[in-house]
Write a protein that holds these residues in place. Sequence first.
Motif, PDB file in Angstrom:
ATOM      1  N   PRO A  62      57.765  46.048  49.320  1.00  0.00           N
ATOM      2  CA  PRO A  62      58.189  46.011  47.919  1.00  0.00           C
ATOM      3  C   PRO A  62      57.462  47.078  47.106  1.00  0.00           C
ATOM      4  O   PRO A  62      56.420  47.597  47.507  1.00  0.00           O
ATOM      5  CB  PRO A  62      57.785  44.607  47.470  1.00  0.00           C
ATOM      6  N   GLU A  63      58.002  47.387  45.945  1.00  0.00           N
ATOM      7  CA  GLU A  63      57.337  48.335  45.052  1.00  0.00           C
ATOM      8  C   GLU A  63      55.983  47.807  44.620  1.00  0.00           C
ATOM      9  O   GLU A  63      55.017  48.567  44.498  1.00  0.00           O
ATOM     10  CB  GLU A  63      58.222  48.589  43.838  1.00  0.00           C
ATOM     11  N   ALA A  64      55.904  46.503  44.378  1.00  0.00           N
ATOM     12  CA  ALA A  64      54.642  45.923  43.937  1.00  0.00           C
ATOM     13  C   ALA A  64      54.520  44.492  44.410  1.00  0.00           C
ATOM     14  O   ALA A  64      55.527  43.779  44.539  1.00  0.00           O
ATOM     15  CB  ALA A  64      54.527  45.967  42.408  1.00  0.00           C
ATOM     16  N   LEU A  65      53.277  44.092  44.677  1.00  0.00           N
ATOM     17  CA  LEU A  65      52.927  42.687  44.821  1.00  0.00           C
ATOM     18  C   LEU A  65      52.252  42.310  43.516  1.00  0.00           C
ATOM     19  O   LEU A  65      51.180  42.832  43.184  1.00  0.00           O
ATOM     20  CB  LEU A  65      51.979  42.474  45.997  1.00  0.00           C
ATOM     21  N   VAL A  66      52.890  41.446  42.747  1.00  0.00           N
ATOM     22  CA  VAL A  66      52.362  41.024  41.459  1.00  0.00           C
ATOM     23  C   VAL A  66      51.770  39.636  41.636  1.00  0.00           C
ATOM     24  O   VAL A  66      52.466  38.712  42.060  1.00  0.00           O
ATOM     25  CB  VAL A  66      53.453  41.014  40.375  1.00  0.00           C
ATOM     26  N   VAL A  67      50.477  39.504  41.347  1.00  0.00           N
ATOM     27  CA  VAL A  67      49.814  38.214  41.497  1.00  0.00           C
ATOM     28  C   VAL A  67      49.680  37.556  40.129  1.00  0.00           C
ATOM     29  O   VAL A  67      49.302  38.197  39.145  1.00  0.00           O
ATOM     30  CB  VAL A  67      48.436  38.349  42.186  1.00  0.00           C
ATOM     31  N   CYS A  68      50.017  36.286  40.074  1.00  0.00           N
ATOM     32  CA  CYS A  68      49.927  35.506  38.841  1.00  0.00           C
ATOM     33  C   CYS A  68      48.920  34.393  39.091  1.00  0.00           C
ATOM     34  O   CYS A  68      49.226  33.379  39.731  1.00  0.00           O
ATOM     35  CB  CYS A  68      51.299  34.937  38.453  1.00  0.00           C
ATOM     36  N   GLY A  69      47.692  34.602  38.624  1.00  0.00           N
ATOM     37  CA  GLY A  69      46.623  33.653  38.879  1.00  0.00           C
ATOM     38  C   GLY A  69      45.313  34.234  38.395  1.00  0.00           C
ATOM     39  O   GLY A  69      45.280  35.061  37.480  1.00  0.00           O
ATOM     40  N   GLY A  70      44.218  33.833  39.052  1.00  0.00           N
ATOM     41  CA  GLY A  70      42.892  34.286  38.666  1.00  0.00           C
ATOM     42  C   GLY A  70      42.330  35.297  39.638  1.00  0.00           C
ATOM     43  O   GLY A  70      43.053  35.903  40.443  1.00  0.00           O
ATOM     44  N   ASP A  71      41.004  35.468  39.578  1.00  0.00           N
ATOM     45  CA  ASP A  71      40.357  36.484  40.399  1.00  0.00           C
ATOM     46  C   ASP A  71      40.500  36.209  41.890  1.00  0.00           C
ATOM     47  O   ASP A  71      40.528  37.143  42.696  1.00  0.00           O
ATOM     48  CB  ASP A  71      38.882  36.575  40.033  1.00  0.00           C
ATOM     49  N   GLY A  72      40.594  34.933  42.282  1.00  0.00           N
ATOM     50  CA  GLY A  72      40.781  34.618  43.691  1.00  0.00           C
ATOM     51  C   GLY A  72      42.087  35.173  44.224  1.00  0.00           C
ATOM     52  O   GLY A  72      42.154  35.688  45.345  1.00  0.00           O
ATOM     53  N   LEU A  73      43.153  35.104  43.428  1.00  0.00           N
ATOM     54  CA  LEU A  73      44.441  35.624  43.868  1.00  0.00           C
ATOM     55  C   LEU A  73      44.459  37.149  43.816  1.00  0.00           C
ATOM     56  O   LEU A  73      45.098  37.793  44.665  1.00  0.00           O
ATOM     57  CB  LEU A  73      45.573  35.042  43.020  1.00  0.00           C
ATOM     58  N   VAL A  74      43.754  37.739  42.854  1.00  0.00           N
ATOM     59  CA  VAL A  74      43.596  39.190  42.840  1.00  0.00           C
ATOM     60  C   VAL A  74      42.879  39.640  44.114  1.00  0.00           C
ATOM     61  O   VAL A  74      43.272  40.627  44.753  1.00  0.00           O
ATOM     62  CB  VAL A  74      42.823  39.644  41.589  1.00  0.00           C
ATOM     63  N   HIS A  75      41.833  38.918  44.477  1.00  0.00           N
ATOM     64  CA  HIS A  75      41.087  39.201  45.714  1.00  0.00           C
ATOM     65  C   HIS A  75      42.017  39.174  46.926  1.00  0.00           C
ATOM     66  O   HIS A  75      42.016  40.094  47.749  1.00  0.00           O
ATOM     67  CB  HIS A  75      39.984  38.145  45.853  1.00  0.00           C
ATOM     68  N   LEU A  76      42.818  38.137  47.018  1.00  0.00           N
ATOM     69  CA  LEU A  76      43.744  38.005  48.138  1.00  0.00           C
ATOM     70  C   LEU A  76      44.771  39.134  48.119  1.00  0.00           C
ATOM     71  O   LEU A  76      45.025  39.787  49.142  1.00  0.00           O
ATOM     72  CB  LEU A  76      44.440  36.638  48.072  1.00  0.00           C
ATOM     73  N   GLY A  77      45.372  39.387  46.957  1.00  0.00           N
ATOM     74  CA  GLY A  77      46.408  40.402  46.857  1.00  0.00           C
ATOM     75  C   GLY A  77      45.902  41.793  47.167  1.00  0.00           C
ATOM     76  O   GLY A  77      46.578  42.582  47.840  1.00  0.00           O
ATOM     77  N   ALA A  78      44.692  42.119  46.687  1.00  0.00           N
ATOM     78  CA  ALA A  78      44.132  43.440  46.949  1.00  0.00           C
ATOM     79  C   ALA A  78      43.946  43.672  48.435  1.00  0.00           C
ATOM     80  O   ALA A  78      44.224  44.759  48.953  1.00  0.00           O
ATOM     81  CB  ALA A  78      42.807  43.601  46.216  1.00  0.00           C
ATOM     82  N   GLY A  79      43.486  42.638  49.137  1.00  0.00           N
ATOM     83  CA  GLY A  79      43.321  42.771  50.578  1.00  0.00           C
ATOM     84  C   GLY A  79      44.630  42.978  51.303  1.00  0.00           C
ATOM     85  O   GLY A  79      44.691  43.677  52.320  1.00  0.00           O
ATOM     86  N   LEU A  80      45.703  42.411  50.774  1.00  0.00           N
ATOM     87  CA  LEU A  80      47.013  42.539  51.420  1.00  0.00           C
ATOM     88  C   LEU A  80      47.635  43.912  51.224  1.00  0.00           C
ATOM     89  O   LEU A  80      48.295  44.433  52.119  1.00  0.00           O
ATOM     90  CB  LEU A  80      47.968  41.460  50.885  1.00  0.00           C
ATOM     91  N   VAL A  81      47.435  44.519  50.052  1.00  0.00           N
ATOM     92  CA  VAL A  81      48.118  45.788  49.778  1.00  0.00           C
ATOM     93  C   VAL A  81      47.243  47.004  50.031  1.00  0.00           C
ATOM     94  O   VAL A  81      47.749  48.137  50.007  1.00  0.00           O
ATOM     95  CB  VAL A  81      48.665  45.837  48.332  1.00  0.00           C
TER      96      VAL A  81
END
Length: 293
Positions: A62-81
């Motif tokens: 996808p063009e973007a993975l957009v995370v809707c949550g807190g720092d824990g989800l940002v942490h997870l999303g950053a590792g994925l992309v």
Amino acid sequence: MARSSRQIALLVNPTAGRGRGARSAVLAAARLREAGFVVRELVGRDAEEARELGSAAVAEGPEALVVCGGDGLVHLGAGLVAGTGTALGVIPAGTGNDLARYLDLPRTDPVAAADRIVASRTRRIDLARSGGRHFVTVLAAGFDAVVNERANRMRWPRGQMRYTLATIAELRTFQPIRYTLDLDGVERRAEAMLVAVGNGPSFGGGLRITEGASFDDGWLDVVLIRPLSRAELVRAYPRLFNGTIVDHPAYERHRVRRVTLAAPDIVTYADGERFGALPLTVECVPGALTVIA
């Protein structure tokens, strides 16, 4: 590219911010679809399911993975992309939102945050890497990490009060920790209350432990707080919120590309998530993450 073909995966933590994640996701998804994006909504019941759903979505490009949550989800999303062609977008909905603070994203208006995704302006920032894992903001390896460990073992109370009680309990018995650090090949042995490794300047909702750190300078900021009495530690704590902790005589800072930390019986936390036991080696990976800002 035609606007109608732009694909976004929206990964949601519905419990973030005591339910604000779910409410924010509804508003953000509506705004993104209104702007012509094709939005695939992903809701994980726990962190493991969220990781599986997000990983599968990123594999589709996808063009973007957009995370809707807190720092824990940002942490997870950053590792994925990290290292992919997919950008990370953030709809802040947690209690900390430290990356969102740094990027000056709207933290209380999910529609305004979604408008940033619509505008699609991107920048590249660094990540910190240890083995095969990444973190975005700060790795805590001392008193703060010990408090997290105690709080996670507690079943009552819920929310911030649990961390307050855990802090009080640890203050009664906490002793300085003996650390061995390798700072870009230079060994440093020290007793300290904590060591923090910052890719960015703050964690925990604006605690500016690594004040002055930048997400795009190619460096890690390693901070030691040398031994303090319990009373001194309590008095110094408010200085974390405005960054004046850097002027405290117990504050010691090093800027490095790579650091190895060792200390007995310390489990680290990064981006507020349980990360791993010491010893750990952390290195800066410049420009590893594309974020929508």
